[in-house]
Design an enzyme around this catalytic site. Structure first.
Site: not given
Lengths: 304, 288, 494
Positions: A141, A204, A240
């Site tokens: 991430d 995300k 996400k």
């Protein structure tokens, strides 16, 4: 899996997004009434999509191991409860998590690239990514360079993501836009496009360190960006939302958005995740409530 | 015998900014009421004249409405200036139609002043009739007046110029164009008024003036499908009923203005402009 | 590097998910519908003189909900007399402040009974509970609330003038928004000091009759509001009654013209809110996904039973394929079915007659060579239903493009330039509403001023508010309802 693309668009052109229209759409999603079996199904689905996250200065190997156990066995007193999708930790705990989760199918995700600010040299970022990949992370991430984004240096942002992507090797790359800092939906759309064209496997919303974190309007814009990218390239990018989703009811609202924007192919942990720490327990409470008929107390659900 | 043989005027109708004779070739005599002496042969306008006038009015309408309000205001004011220059001619024409000198003067003065009055409204009525509406939700919502379109006007029979100005000035102030049936028995000032229009920067087709018979023409004034509203300023009940019935063919607005004294100051208000306006409401989201 | 073989050929999305929503019906337990309803005249429910009743059925089940009185000429006369008496005895003597308080009461009581009204509206009319609950009922309450406040402020509405009520207002409303249209009619009429004889449509009388009960409970002076049920003949008797001082009608252009004609020579003022065939124009610089949503709201809201529905879609050529593709995807997520299910997007067609009309138009479109796309959704076995429908390959000369269908049927045409689309948008006898989708502000104002219609939605569609004037140009009617402008039809300026 998103590999690099042959031509990138001119990111200085702003893709039109209408804020009020997006908010209207979200309000309408939220009128969906999820009952009975469809609710039970959705609660379990949401649980299976959780990236159980701990990103605190106080994190310790012990805490990470507990979290991993929780990830694999969210609520042992009830059968038929899925494990969560992944455990998300800082780089130094990747090896611990990897060991704890071995053989469970639960993925190890690690934040990297000078999380959460992203203020570091490209070399430092690549080194960090290389480190966590070597430690065994399945998913990375990363955060985008918001400074460069706001300067209008979209190529910098693009190139950085592309370089990180290369460093990821076979690990999946989730690109955090930090939408709370981007502020406008136009920016969210633009950052989404940059990330996807540069090689993101997931986009995300947030680090969880900035308020607001994930919101439904932001998520809707990102889902629509994913849809357009899919129409253009045939490549399915995952989504996400992270931070701020604490209640089961809210999670179901998000699932409605996914279902009605992108369809069934995105309704699985490979394509959609919730970045959350406390959501899992609320989902479990609702599931148990549905099984037993009694409203639940937090006292009966382990809090790691 | 007079010292000089005067040059008599040919009274024509006014369509699309041009002085034309009726295509029908028909005429009717207008005479001095007392002596019965012929003043002129006026055009007895036909259905086709009306049709041509509607075409001209329709063509002129978007351009007229599209001018700035300030420009329209100046043009109406220019009409008043030109009327002032022809004041004596108007008075003389009324007198020939049987008006006393005092009555004629009063009517002409009122007509000129009324044109000035409505000239002043051209760039103001919008502010009276516009609203910003505080809707719930993130929208900027406002309502503004727009012209109804092409208006057919059956102008008053008596007080031929004050009546004409009182019904036509609000129509054009509001950005509409019109076809007007002028007073049948006292049409001279109306025809002279068309000459005023011709020299007043009023674009051709904005006001079209026909002379002729009400009973013959009301049918067409009210049944034409490209006319958006009818103003009826006379008192024949049967004709009004016919107009109102025909109006239903295309949902025309029908405005009845049946007044005794057109020089009365009560005719000076913006609500007569509202009669041929439509309110448009626009919604626009507020967001970033 | 991506190669062609990486690109999936399947570019359409799959919405037939394993996850479908279970039925989520709104409970109707708390709702009581009587077997029989009489006429509400002079503050009491009275039997019709003729003793005739007709059935109102639920269009989603085809089952009878109640018998409803049919008002004949004598009943209309009684209602008008009651309204006249109420006007002379109470209403015209009452202060604006007190009138306002009564109207506020109505607003509040509708809010209190909102759920009951929403359920009945959906049962009787077929519209989804999501709409009756979130749109019809709250907007109706808001409308009374808004106009209640005007009752003692009328001296400030029209500069230089005072207002005077017209007397007895005869009001005829349609079946597409029964309670809301009643509010649009009753609220400004009462606020300005008029009394009312209102006739709801024969297929949707129930919420108006419930409103009559509410008005009785609110203790309005008897006869201030009279609600009588019946079909066209009842309406005609109201229109032609010499004791009625003003007519307000909402409905089809065809009936509006008949009313206009029959009022000729009577001197009775009237306002008409009639049909439409709105152009919804999408430019290539629009926010496409939000435009798609607006198109869906424009034509599928209330099954397309909306006079201002965005029934003609104009798409700029360059984005036509993309937009229509997205629209089709979006249509696959629409849920058609039980109006009382909270997840239903599109309910039942209001009546058998309207169902036949819509199906007739679809057939006409096909006969004229249109291409058709309909949602793959399943339809219930009983009741009146039409799948959301697109008709492409049509032009200005097609009947489906020219005429109001009043159903969930959208025609789609493409255009290249602003001038072309303005021309086509205005190429209709109607002029009720229009939509524009573009990210460019200057273009919005240019196009919105060129469209000849009473309402223009820019980057949105089918939004309503009590403060916002609504009404048509050309054959879409005359007069405005809502806002300050909505007071004007009910007053004389003195």
């Amino acid at each position: 899996m998103n590999t690099k693309i042959h031509s990138k668009p001119d990111f200085s052109i702003t893709f039109p997004v209408d804020q009020v229209g997006i908010e209207d759409r979200v309000a309408r999603f939220n009128t969906r009434s999820i009952k009975k079996d469809s609710k039970k199904f959705a609660l379990k689905l949401a649980l299976s999509m959780v990236d159980l996250t701990t990103l605190e200065g106080m994190d310790s190997p012990g805490k990470v191991r507990q979290l991993c156990y929780k990830a694999m066995h969210p609520h042992e007193s009830l059968a038929d409860i899925p494990s969560v999708a992944a455990v998300c930790v800082y780089p130094s705990f990747v090896a611990v998590a990897k060991e704890a989760l071995r053989g469970s199918g639960v993925k190890v995700a690690s934040v990297a690239t000078a999380f959460p600010s992203g203020h570091a040299t490209l070399k430092a970022k690549i080194d960090e990514v290389t480190y966590v990949v070597n430690e065994g992370a399945d998913e990375i991430d990363m955060v985008i360079s918001r400074g460069a984004f706001f300067r209008g240096d979209y190529n910098f942002v693009f190139d950085e993501i592309a370089a990180i992507k290369e460093a990821c090797g076979s690990a999946h790359l989730k690109v955090i836009l930090e939408t709370g800092e981007l502020q406008t939906l136009d920016n969210v759309r633009k950052a989404s496009d940059i990330a996807m064209y540069a090689g993101a496997d997931f986009i995300k919303t947030s680090t969880g360190k900035i308020v607001p974190a994930a919101t439904q309007p932001v998520t809707q814009v990102m889902l629509e960006a994913i849809r357009d990218f899919y129409f253009k390239t045939g490549i399915m990018i995952g989504m996400k939302p992270a931070g701020g989703i604490r209640e089961a009811k809210k999670a179901l609202n998000y699932l409605v958005m996914v279902k009605e924007t992108l369809g069934s192919d995105w309704l699985n942990p490979d394509m959609f995740r919730f970045g959350a720490s406390t959501l899992a327990n609320d989902l479990l409470m609702q599931i148990v409530k549905m099984e037993t008929g009694n409203y639940q107390s937090a006292d009966y659900f382990s809090n790691d | 015998m007079a010292d000089r043989i005067d040059v008599q005027k040919t009274y024509k109708i006014y369509i699309g900014g041009e002085f034309v004779r009726t295509e029908s070739g028909r005429y009717y005599p207008v005479t001095e009421p007392k002596s019965g002496k012929l003043i002129a042969n006026l055009c007895l306008s036909s259905r086709k004249d009306f049709r041509n006038a509607v075409v001209a009015a329709r063509k002129a309408q978007p351009g007229w409405a599209g001018r700035s309000a300030y420009n329209r205001s100046q043009i109406l004011y220019r009409i008043a200036e030109m009327m002032e220059g022809r004041r004596d001619q108007f008075v003389a024409e009324l007198k020939r139609s049987g008006y006393s000198a005092a009555k004629a003067s009063k009517e002409i003065d009122t007509s000129i002043d009324r044109m000035v009055y409505f000239a002043g409204w051209c760039d103001k009525y919008q502010q009276i009739y516009s609203t910003v509406n505080p809707v719930a939700g993130s929208y900027f919502n406002f309502s503004v007046p727009e012209p109804t379109g092409v208006i057919s006007v059956v102008a008053p029979e008596d007080q031929p110029l004050a009546g004409l100005v009182s019904v036509v000035a609000p129509v054009i102030a509001g950005g509409n164009t019109c076809v007007v049936l002028c007073s049948e028995k006292s049409p001279l000032t109306a025809v002279t008024f068309s000459e005023v229009l011709h020299s007043s920067d009023v674009p051709g087709g904005v006001i079209n003036l026909l002379t002729g018979q009400e009973t013959e023409l009301v049918e067409h004034f009210s049944s034409h499908m490209d006319v958006n509203a009818v103003i009826y300023a006379r008192s024949h009940k049967d004709n009004l009923k016919r107009i109102q019935e025909n109006a239903s063919l295309n949902v025309k607005r029908v405005v009845v203005r049946n007044e005794k004294d057109w020089t009365d100051a009560k005719h000076e208000n913006p609500y007569t402009i509202l009669d041929t306006l439509e309110i448009k409401t626009t919604w626009h989201p507020i967001g970033v | 590097m991506i190669t062609d073989k990486d690109i999936q050929k399947k570019q359409r999305l799959d919405f037939t998910s394993a996850w479908t929503y279970d039925p989520a019906p709104e409970s109707s337990d708390h709702v009581t519908i009587s077997d029989k309803y009489d006429l509400f005249i002079g503050g009491k429910f009275v039997e019709p003189v003729s003793g005739t009743y007709f059935a109102t059925v639920s269009p989603s089940t085809e089952k009878k909900l109640a018998d409803v009185a049919e008002a004949g000429e004598k009943d209309v006369d009684n209602a008008v007399k009651a309204a006249r008496t109420a006007y002379d005895t109470y209403w015209k003597k009452m202060s604006g402040r007190d009138r306002g308080k009564y109207i506020y009461r109505i607003a509040r009581m509708i809010q209190e009974r909102a759920r009951e009204f929403a359920v009945i509206e959906s049962m009787d009319g077929g519209k989804p509970i999501r709409e009756s609950r979130d749109v019809d009922v709250p907007l109706a309450a808001a409308h009374y609330f808004y106009y209640a406040g005007w009752a003692d402020k009328l001296d400030y509405a029209f500069p230089g003038r005072k207002t005077q009520p017209r007397g007895v207002a005869g009001q005829i409303i349609p079946w597409n928004f029964p309670l809301l249209m009643a509010a649009w009619k009753i609220a400004p009429a009462l606020a300005t000091g008029n009394t009312v004889v209102l006739k709801p449509a024969e297929t949707t009388p129930l919420t108006s009759l419930k409103l009559a009960e509410l008005i009785r409970d609110a203790d309005l002076p008897p006869g201030v509001v009279n609600i009588i049920t019946g079909a066209g003949q009842t309406g005609s008797a109201i229109v032609n009654h010499p004791g009625v001082d003003k007519i307000a009608f909402t409905g089809s252009t065809q009936v509006g013209k008949l009313i206009q004609k029959s009022l000729a020579g009577t001197g009775k003022p009237y306002t008409l809110e009639l049909g439409g065939k709105a152009a919804n124009i999408v430019f290539e610089d629009a926010a496409l996904d939000q435009a798609v949503e607006g198109i869906v709201n424009g034509i599928f809201f209330n099954q397309g039973h909306v006079c201002c529905a965005g029934s003609r879609l104009f798409v700029q050529e360059g984005i036509a394929d993309a937009l229509i593709g997205k629209l089709k995807d979006r249509m696959e997520t629409l849920i058609v079915g039980d109006p009382l299910d909270k997840n239903t997007d599109i309910g039942a067609i209001n009546s058998r007659a309207q169902l036949d009309t819509i199906n007739g138009y679809i057939e006409t479109g096909l006969n004229e060579g249109a291409d058709i796309y309909q949602c793959k959704c399943d339809l219930p076995s009983s009741g009146y239903w039409v799948k959301p429908t697109l008709l492409t390959g049509v032009s200005q000369s097609h009947r489906v493009v020219q005429e109001e269908i009043f159903g969930p049927v959208l025609t789609i045409q493409t255009f290249r330039t602003p001038a072309e689309v303005i021309e086509k948008a205005n190429n209709t006898p109607y002029g009720l509403s229009g939509g524009i989708w573009t990210d460019k502000g200057a273009k919005i104002f240019k196009i919105s001023t060129k469209i000849r219609s009473g309402v223009v939605w820019a980057n949105t569609f089918n939004k309503f508010d009590p403060t916002s004037p609504f009404g048509g140009y050309k054959e879409s009617g005359m007069g405005r309802e809502g806002g300050l402008h909505g007071l004007l039809p009910y007053v004389e300026l003195i």
